[in-house]
Design an enzyme around this catalytic site. Structure first.
Site, short mmCIF file in Angstrom:
data_model
loop_
_atom_site.label_atom_id
_atom_site.label_comp_id
_atom_site.label_asym_id
_atom_site.label_seq_id
_atom_site.Cartn_x
_atom_site.Cartn_y
_atom_site.Cartn_z
N GLY A 174 -2.93 -10.66 26.16
CA GLY A 174 -3.32 -11.50 25.03
C GLY A 174 -3.25 -12.96 25.39
O GLY A 174 -2.58 -13.35 26.36
N CYS A 175 -3.94 -13.79 24.62
CA CYS A 175 -4.02 -15.23 24.94
C CYS A 175 -2.67 -15.91 24.82
O CYS A 175 -2.23 -16.62 25.74
CB CYS A 175 -5.06 -15.91 24.05
N TYR A 176 -1.97 -15.68 23.69
CA TYR A 176 -0.64 -16.29 23.53
C TYR A 176 0.31 -15.78 24.63
O TYR A 176 1.14 -16.53 25.15
CB TYR A 176 -0.04 -15.91 22.18
#
Lengths: 341, 341, 341, 341
Positions: free
Chosen positions: D145-147
């Site tokens: 995921g990006c985070y």
């Protein structure tokens, strides 16, 4: 003074509520929803108003008239038509922010709003409240549209004084996103708006007929106008960039003089002595700022007209009409210094 | 291929550097500063380029010509004039992003740029590289201005085919802030730009004369154009909203056909079959997107032309001219899919 | 009431002017510049105030005291120190928006402001006007910094009631660009701010010592705080995201109860019963909105505190202090409904 | 190389398509929809891709495997699970941008994603493709995921080398709106986002468990982390502001050395020698930029980690994993110079 407000949860309704709360002549605001829903605390409908204790009650025409001196409608076109009719028929004072009673011809309404119009007789009883120019109001005031307000104030001196070729008007209008209300749409998603410009409703915007109706009332020779709308990445603000061919050789100073004369007595219209206005100088105010230029090379007059679409273009002008209708001081409750920065 | 780049630290220079780095026909980029300063690591000048190891060396005309096959100038108007003259006189290939060699008349340059022009003979040797329409280039290519590119591509079919009244052209152009470069000014402070629209250089923008020069080359009957520029709260992107009166009764389909014919072979110009383009569909590309509309009520043709001002309006078009000059594949190194979202 | 305002042309000064104009207890505003310049029309200094007729006169301490009941300084740190000293020494009522008299220790001021401090005796005469918590004011009120206000209101219940480990405080604060004033800088250019986040003054922000001074006044056990500042692409608004380890196992409800108790009587502080506040709900108001959360997995309490940096963080709090100093109704002239949208 | 792309019309899918088109080792892209809909031209689904001639065909697992060398899924969590299972079971190379195969424990998936998990055996076959640190990949790569990417790259040296108190980690993460996809929601309306900050999913973000899973794989002593997410008014970009208490007295230089050692060989991770990164320096690239600071007064280490959420946080990292899986040059097809301005 007891004031009814119908439709507090939309953008215009929220701004109206805030203005009414600080209006020196308003003693109490009664809030009504536009449906037959149960009474509901304002802070439930508008969570941002945490400390407000007001209640929003269902709209019942007879009750509204009994409890109030005037009723402001911040409901959508289509909805107002039905709710407001009993008040109009009773000659009860109304300020209507929707487009339902602005056009005199039912056929026009039906063409541009794609739904049935109010009865013709009802339409004829309403007055078009372009507040800085129309001061003779009937009990039912149809508050002008935001684009119409900016554009008409920018065109009035040119058209009223026949300073332009009436067939040459072009308006390139730009609006912030709040003008479209809080309804969700792909075009109002942040990613679609940010860092972008989007044209919409090309030659089909529903404010075109009310602009034409007023222009022709001023000068029947105006046959049409080219009017385009571009959505800009700002929350509030309208800029109408207006172009027209001068009727005769002129100068910027002469055009400026015509504007200054028209708006000499208006506390809310600023004609800039030089340069063009930006949006920021009117945001948060009920003002319209106007700049003019004559280009001797192209023989075009350019006028730039800016307003805050939720103030002068909606709630502010509604208060101005309220003041006019009840012969209150015209600036009562209306800010004229911009919320800047 | 060895390519010289002069002026890497400005916005256009940074974009050029990035494009050249990924260009399949460019073997090496030599960087030069426009002063007689000491050599300096690129990453010191442009901290964002932390991992780059290139050096920026002082510009010396003879060295530049000895070490490279072509020289790209991303220096300001006024600066380029002096630096590039020896290269022009030696017929060394140059792509010049400044405005110094776009105008053929020294007097015009002096009027609009407020400084002395390059010698007339030098001006005559340069070709105006409006890349999608002008393919016959001399060794010295004057890359068009960003507003000029958007506006000329939007007007070309109308003017070349005499579809409009030549006295009726009005251009309401909007530009993002990067168009003004990174110089600090009150008008480019975030607080001045955010949530605002600002007009500037009304009828005084220095791209007006290059637009007129090209329009009159296409059709000498065009006497002038009304051209206004509005600064919008976006970083990149230009929209030229163009209005003109149709020469004769027409239809949107006919106007569209003229545009499709003009740009049939252009890989970088998209004529939309319907609707108007937004900025986002060209950002990050070397494309121009065009939408057209004929309004039978007003007899006006509207064209909307959008480009990325740093790509098609500067660095991208420069690469396109480079490809053309060296007969490389026209799309080499040039992105055509938008960086979206 | 006659009010002096020194420094009307900065952001805080403009907001103060607008608030004072609509304050029911203010009869007249006298404007003074902070230099020995010639008198100048307000509309020349602030072109946005086209219709204002006020004059800005040079600041002369004796005249200011003779003509007014109170003096508000919206001048920069360093400037105020000199101008305000005669008023402080005469016990003339002053509200000072600068940082010059907030710190009690001259050495602290010199360390964080990099310039000489006011005399220690003068510093001791000033009171720190954290308006919602400190009500015992001396004649000279040092209005708190914007970051300090948001952060202290968010920390007060935790620190005063010893609900946290005093060594564990971390504040990740975010601010809009107006917080840095209108001075031009590469970091406030639109292109640098738009679509970006920039950290600045890491552990070096000059509001850190005033936060520490107040925290230690509440609880001497607090040794330090980690405080970082991030510039966000908005014009107005501060969010302080505060983290601390709970002193003992607790619940969100218990933490909430502590906050509600502290702010039970404050008309300007809203403790959200659930969720976290966003900036918009305080913009245009003198409010602070607070949300709290206890995470039983990490034993951290999170508090989010939001204010409008130019209102509660500057001009609004100054008016609140003015009201307090002169025993006017505490909400006089202060908006509490957000300017939304 | 023949590459399948499933889900081209979302933000990540669009970016993937653009990257694949310019990837030197990709010969052809086959597009598949995630439903059993009819074949449809790409330009109908994504009007911005006017000049593309590709067709999007229905997804049929056997066909996809027969026609391609690898399959990239840019479909949502929940959807991918079903579509990708046959490919996983056939050991066909897959890069999966969804969260469906990132967590090893079905119960965890069900707790955070609120839906049934893929079979445990399937979950165990997938490898977590944190591309700059995990190079041993199985055929099925779960793209982080990006985070999680921004946060893990910022925490890796601290956690792997036990430089911090493992109970003290706090992450204040900020994300642009594209991170939430193009679904319409009140929180992503322009008016809600512009000039605002909004917290969301407090301690409930579905990237928390994948961060914890990886942190505990590095150091089992990490019990939990405080992780908050704030929506910022930008389209692209994530900033993770990471705070932790140093395990022992240290210096910024020592912390920096640990980071430089960890990322010495990574072409995509930039450790800044001084200062903190802003978003702009990674937008448009597959880079992560890291800044570190030790505060000797508070004993806290601060790390700031920034990425482009659609590049390093989604499509870029997917290409990096593709390159790794097929032993292509690691930087093939991946931009490392920011799209600035």
């Amino acid at each position: 003074m007891q004031v009814a407000l119908v439709g507090v949860s939309g953008y215009s309704g929220m701004v109206l509520y805030r203005l009414l709360k600080q209006h020196p002549n308003v003693d109490h605001i009664n809030l009504y929803g536009h449906s037959d829903a149960q009474p509901m605390p304002l802070k439930t409908l508008v969570p941002m108003y945490q400390k407000e204790t007001a209640l929003v009650r269902p709209f019942v025409a007879a009750t509204v008239m009994a409890e109030n001196d005037v009723c402001l409608f911040a409901t959508s076109a289509g909805v107002t038509k039905t709710l407001a009719l009993p008040l109009l028929q009773a000659d009860f004072p109304v300020i209507d922010l929707s487009g339902d009673f602005r056009l005199k011809q039912p056929a026009q309404y039906e063409q541009w709003y794609h739904q049935p119009a109010a009865p013709q007789a009802a339409l004829m009883k309403a007055s078009y409240g372009l507040a800085d120019l129309n001061v003779d109001l009937t009990a039912y005031v149809a508050n002008p549209g935001c684009y119409a307000t900016a554009t008409l104030l920018g065109l009035a001196p040119l058209v009223q004084q026949h300073l332009i070729d009436p067939t040459s008007i072009i308006v390139d209008a730009k609006s912030g996103v709040s003008g479209a209300g809080k309804k969700l749409a792909p075009t109002s998603h942040f990613v679609a708006v940010n860092d972008n410009l989007q044209l919409y409703k090309l030659n089909q915007h529903q404010h075109i007929p009310e602009i034409m109706q007023q222009l022709q009332a001023w000068w029947s020779a105006v046959p049409a106008l080219e009017f385009t709308t571009t959505l800009i990445p700002v929350t509030r603000g309208i800029m109408s960039s207006i172009y027209a061919t001068a009727a005769a050789e002129t100068t910027t100073a002469q055009v400026l003089a015509a504007f200054e004369q028209t708006y000499a007595d208006s506390p809310f219209v600023t004609v800039l002595p030089t340069g063009m206005p930006d949006l920021k100088q009117v945001i948060g105010t009920n003002n319209c700022a106007l700049g003019v230029n004559y280009n001797p090379v192209t023989h075009k007059i350019m006028v730039v007209s800016v307003i805050d679409n939720l103030m002068k273009g909606a709630a502010g002008q509604a208060i101005q009409n309220l003041n006019q209708l009840f012969q209150l001081p015209i600036t009562a409750g209306l800010p004229t210094l911009p919320v800047f920065p």
